[in-house]
Write a protein that holds these residues in place. Structure first.
Motif, PDB file in Angstrom:
ATOM      1  N   ASN A   1       0.590  -1.279  -0.056  1.00 44.69           N
ATOM      2  CA  ASN A   1       0.034  -0.058  -0.106  1.00 44.69           C
ATOM      3  C   ASN A   1       0.699   1.301   0.105  1.00 44.69           C
ATOM      4  O   ASN A   1       0.501   2.321  -0.591  1.00 44.69           O
ATOM      5  CB  ASN A   1      -0.920  -0.064   1.358  1.00 44.69           C
ATOM      6  CG  ASN A   1      -2.190  -0.805   0.973  1.00 44.69           C
ATOM      7  OD1 ASN A   1      -3.057  -0.470   0.032  1.00 44.69           O
ATOM      8  ND2 ASN A   1      -2.161  -1.979   1.382  1.00 44.69           N
TER       9      ASN A   1
ATOM     10  N   MET B   1      -7.791  -5.277  -7.229  1.00 44.18           N
ATOM     11  CA  MET B   1      -8.378  -5.767  -6.043  1.00 44.18           C
ATOM     12  C   MET B   1      -9.822  -6.007  -5.801  1.00 44.18           C
ATOM     13  O   MET B   1     -10.194  -6.941  -5.344  1.00 44.18           O
ATOM     14  CB  MET B   1      -8.018  -4.669  -4.914  1.00 44.18           C
ATOM     15  CG  MET B   1      -6.587  -4.714  -4.549  1.00 44.18           C
ATOM     16  SD  MET B   1      -5.813  -6.078  -3.736  1.00 44.18           S
ATOM     17  CE  MET B   1      -6.552  -6.190  -2.291  1.00 44.18           C
ATOM     18  N   LYS B   2     -10.491  -5.327  -6.440  1.00 42.98           N
ATOM     19  CA  LYS B   2     -12.022  -5.431  -6.443  1.00 42.98           C
ATOM     20  C   LYS B   2     -12.617  -6.715  -7.262  1.00 42.98           C
ATOM     21  O   LYS B   2     -13.235  -7.392  -6.716  1.00 42.98           O
ATOM     22  CB  LYS B   2     -12.973  -4.166  -7.139  1.00 42.98           C
ATOM     23  CG  LYS B   2     -14.443  -4.308  -6.991  1.00 42.98           C
ATOM     24  CD  LYS B   2     -15.035  -2.854  -7.377  1.00 42.98           C
ATOM     25  CE  LYS B   2     -16.468  -2.870  -7.122  1.00 42.98           C
ATOM     26  NZ  LYS B   2     -17.056  -1.829  -7.685  1.00 42.98           N
ATOM     27  N   VAL B   3     -11.772  -6.737  -8.316  1.00 38.75           N
ATOM     28  CA  VAL B   3     -12.150  -7.915  -9.380  1.00 38.75           C
ATOM     29  C   VAL B   3     -11.601  -9.465  -8.371  1.00 38.75           C
ATOM     30  O   VAL B   3     -12.479 -10.315  -8.327  1.00 38.75           O
ATOM     31  CB  VAL B   3     -11.341  -7.845 -10.535  1.00 38.75           C
ATOM     32  CG1 VAL B   3     -11.420  -9.175 -11.268  1.00 38.75           C
ATOM     33  CG2 VAL B   3     -12.061  -6.655 -11.388  1.00 38.75           C
TER      34      VAL B   3
ATOM     35  N   ARG C   1     -11.294  -9.808  -5.204  1.00 38.73           N
ATOM     36  CA  ARG C   1     -12.247 -10.131  -4.137  1.00 38.73           C
ATOM     37  C   ARG C   1     -13.434 -10.817  -4.543  1.00 38.73           C
ATOM     38  O   ARG C   1     -13.963 -11.684  -3.986  1.00 38.73           O
ATOM     39  CB  ARG C   1     -12.499  -8.887  -3.170  1.00 38.73           C
ATOM     40  CG  ARG C   1     -11.105  -8.441  -2.455  1.00 38.73           C
ATOM     41  CD  ARG C   1     -11.940  -7.551  -1.270  1.00 38.73           C
ATOM     42  NE  ARG C   1     -10.736  -6.950  -0.692  1.00 38.73           N
ATOM     43  CZ  ARG C   1     -10.247  -5.800  -0.972  1.00 38.73           C
ATOM     44  NH1 ARG C   1     -10.713  -4.946  -1.874  1.00 38.73           N
ATOM     45  NH2 ARG C   1      -9.232  -5.151  -0.315  1.00 38.73           N
ATOM     46  N   THR C   2     -14.052 -10.302  -5.543  1.00 39.89           N
ATOM     47  CA  THR C   2     -15.324 -10.864  -6.191  1.00 39.89           C
ATOM     48  C   THR C   2     -15.216 -12.216  -6.430  1.00 39.89           C
ATOM     49  O   THR C   2     -16.059 -13.148  -6.263  1.00 39.89           O
ATOM     50  CB  THR C   2     -15.827  -9.907  -7.224  1.00 39.89           C
ATOM     51  OG1 THR C   2     -16.116  -8.573  -6.748  1.00 39.89           O
ATOM     52  CG2 THR C   2     -17.300 -10.418  -7.704  1.00 39.89           C
ATOM     53  N   THR C   3     -14.070 -12.266  -7.195  1.00 45.17           N
ATOM     54  CA  THR C   3     -13.745 -13.791  -7.815  1.00 45.17           C
ATOM     55  C   THR C   3     -13.584 -14.794  -6.703  1.00 45.17           C
ATOM     56  O   THR C   3     -14.160 -15.698  -6.770  1.00 45.17           O
ATOM     57  CB  THR C   3     -12.517 -13.871  -8.726  1.00 45.17           C
ATOM     58  OG1 THR C   3     -12.742 -12.688  -9.782  1.00 45.17           O
ATOM     59  CG2 THR C   3     -12.164 -14.913  -9.473  1.00 45.17           C
TER      60      THR C   3
ATOM     61  N   ASN D   1     -10.316 -11.230 -14.079  1.00 49.99           N
ATOM     62  CA  ASN D   1      -9.340 -11.553 -12.923  1.00 49.99           C
ATOM     63  C   ASN D   1      -7.812 -11.926 -13.531  1.00 49.99           C
ATOM     64  O   ASN D   1      -6.917 -11.918 -12.822  1.00 49.99           O
ATOM     65  CB  ASN D   1      -9.848 -12.954 -12.031  1.00 49.99           C
ATOM     66  CG  ASN D   1      -9.325 -13.170 -10.818  1.00 49.99           C
ATOM     67  OD1 ASN D   1      -9.085 -12.358  -9.914  1.00 49.99           O
ATOM     68  ND2 ASN D   1      -8.603 -14.455 -10.809  1.00 49.99           N
TER      69      ASN D   1
ATOM     70  N   LYS E   1      -6.871  -0.736  -7.585  1.00 53.58           N
ATOM     71  CA  LYS E   1      -7.911  -0.580  -6.887  1.00 53.58           C
ATOM     72  C   LYS E   1      -8.940  -1.513  -7.632  1.00 53.58           C
ATOM     73  O   LYS E   1      -9.908  -2.312  -6.997  1.00 53.58           O
ATOM     74  CB  LYS E   1      -8.394   0.900  -6.899  1.00 53.58           C
ATOM     75  CG  LYS E   1      -9.606   0.881  -5.754  1.00 53.58           C
ATOM     76  CD  LYS E   1     -10.045   2.284  -5.625  1.00 53.58           C
ATOM     77  CE  LYS E   1     -11.231   2.626  -4.804  1.00 53.58           C
ATOM     78  NZ  LYS E   1     -11.817   3.889  -4.440  1.00 53.58           N
ATOM     79  N   THR E   2      -8.961  -1.386  -8.742  1.00 56.25           N
ATOM     80  CA  THR E   2      -9.902  -2.219  -9.687  1.00 56.25           C
ATOM     81  C   THR E   2      -9.466  -3.642  -9.660  1.00 56.25           C
ATOM     82  O   THR E   2     -10.203  -4.733  -9.637  1.00 56.25           O
ATOM     83  CB  THR E   2      -9.845  -1.688 -11.129  1.00 56.25           C
ATOM     84  OG1 THR E   2     -10.080  -0.271 -11.094  1.00 56.25           O
ATOM     85  CG2 THR E   2     -10.752  -2.573 -11.940  1.00 56.25           C
TER      86      THR E   2
ATOM     87  N   GLU F   1     -14.560 -14.412  -3.578  1.00 56.41           N
ATOM     88  CA  GLU F   1     -15.776 -14.868  -2.788  1.00 56.41           C
ATOM     89  C   GLU F   1     -16.578 -15.755  -3.330  1.00 56.41           C
ATOM     90  O   GLU F   1     -17.479 -16.643  -2.815  1.00 56.41           O
ATOM     91  CB  GLU F   1     -16.509 -13.646  -2.590  1.00 56.41           C
ATOM     92  CG  GLU F   1     -17.465 -13.601  -1.619  1.00 56.41           C
ATOM     93  CD  GLU F   1     -17.190 -14.193  -0.283  1.00 56.41           C
ATOM     94  OE1 GLU F   1     -18.262 -14.780   0.274  1.00 56.41           O
ATOM     95  OE2 GLU F   1     -16.031 -14.208   0.163  1.00 56.41           O
TER      96      GLU F   1
ATOM     97  N   ALA G   1      -6.243  -8.958 -14.035  1.00 57.99           N
ATOM     98  CA  ALA G   1      -5.793  -8.443 -12.974  1.00 57.99           C
ATOM     99  C   ALA G   1      -4.375  -9.337 -12.394  1.00 57.99           C
ATOM    100  O   ALA G   1      -3.517  -8.610 -11.820  1.00 57.99           O
ATOM    101  CB  ALA G   1      -6.856  -8.373 -11.729  1.00 57.99           C
TER     102      ALA G   1
END
Length: 350
Positions: free
Chosen positions: A283, A301-303, A305-307, A325, A298-299, A309, A328
């Protein structure tokens, strides 16, 4: 959970040594080079420790101490002790002589393995004050023994081993899951340290619980960088060894970031602080980068996390999300993975 009792740790180690003799068991640094030891060599050294200890007619379930940083000799001595049906009592390598004295006296330790000069100097003071302590065995041959008649180097100790031992054979045949394998003393932050008694049933049940969640085999590599004197690293090391993985010993835990690219581990157990430092480092680097790079991170990380989960819930990941993903991973996550050696499958935390 399975109904059958967990296999005895020593039986598992001996089976591995017998059936996979040429496979690499452990790795360690010597003269700034990483060396390997196969299962046959490891098994022979463990047996040698057992035979040497039994020359002193140590009673079953005698307490024997190890006061050392992470070295391959730590495990060799530990398993050698356990094969004799004696009990290993670990002492933190950074403990003071006074802290060690309490443990040695409370557990009635007569034989103590130590790592280097610092631990030996502490043990030397205790030989005069701890009546139970009779012998100190030193792993590092560069240690100055200061003409102490009760001290010897680990190499000399091993050289004195008898060729065979009927007592060892008998003790191996009579090993019990109800035997204690360790006494681990608490830090003493709430009064004097307490010795936690663990038997072979407990570590066997722990292994079986792990088997329900994860798979470890001979293709895996782990790094023992947390103190072996703590149950987390020690139990994890025995889990990966009994499952056939290579265990690499790191004496100085501050060098972990340096050795990860060289050893390329697939599994490493760590404490929350380890991940906090990685998180902070990543960070801090991101905060210093351009707005575009911060947006990409940031994008990603969002992708990610969603994958993750969706996978955690056992749901199908949509094709578009899987593609994002992978992108990313290529642009962001692969760079972080590379810092960890590039082969990490998972990292248990405790």
């Amino acid at each position: 959970m399975n109904d059958h009792p967990p296999s005895h740790l020593i039986s598992l180690i001996r089976q591995r040594s017998r059936n996979h003799s040429s496979q690499t068991a452990i790795r360690f640094s010597e003269n700034h080079q990483w060396q390997s030891m196969n299962w046959q060599q490891l098994g022979e050294k463990i047996d040698c420790v057992s035979r040497c200890l039994l020359k002193d007619n140590l009673p079953i379930q005698s307490n024997i101490g190890i006061w050392s940083q992470n070295l391959p000799e730590w495990t060799i001595a530990d398993l050698g002790i356990l094969q004799t049906r004696c009990v290993t009592v670990p002492i933190y390598p950074t403990n003071t002589a006074e802290q060690a004295r309490y443990i040695i006296e409370d557990a009635g330790i007569s034989v103590l393995f130590v790592g280097e000069q610092e631990q030996f100097d502490g043990a030397l003071k205790l030989l005069d004050t701890c009546e139970c302590l009779k012998k100190v065995i030193v792993f590092d041959s560069r240690t100055d023994l200061k003409n102490c008649s009760q001290a010897l180097y680990f190499s000399d100790f091993m050289a004195s081993a008898p060729a065979e031992s009927n007592i060892l054979t008998e003790r191996l045949e009579n090993q019990s899951l109800d035997d204690l394998y360790t006494l681990i003393y608490t830090s003493g932050t709430t009064g004097q340290p307490k010795g936690v008694m663990l038997d072979y049933n407990s570590i066997g049940a722990s292994f079986e619980s792990h088997d329900l969640l994860i798979h470890i085999d001979h293709t895996d590599v782990s790094i023992a960088f947390l103190p072996l004197s703590h149950i987390f690293e020690r139990a994890w090391s025995y889990y990966v060894l009994t499952r056939g993985a290579v265990n690499c010993y790191l004496k100085d835990p501050t060098r972990i970031a340096e050795v990860l690219p060289a050893l390329k581990p697939t599994v490493v157990c760590a404490v929350p602080r380890f991940y906090e430092k990685i998180y902070t480092g990543v960070n801090t680097m991101i905060q210093k980068s351009s707005p575009v790079k911060r947006f990409i991170f940031k994008t990603a990380m969002k992708v990610g996390r969603t994958t993750m989960e969706l996978k955690r819930q056992g749901k199908t990941v949509p094709a578009y999300l899987e593609s994002l993903n992978q992108l990313a991973d290529k642009r962001v996550f692969s760079k972080i993975k590379e810092k960890l050696g590039g082969r990490i499958r998972f990292m248990p935390c405790g």
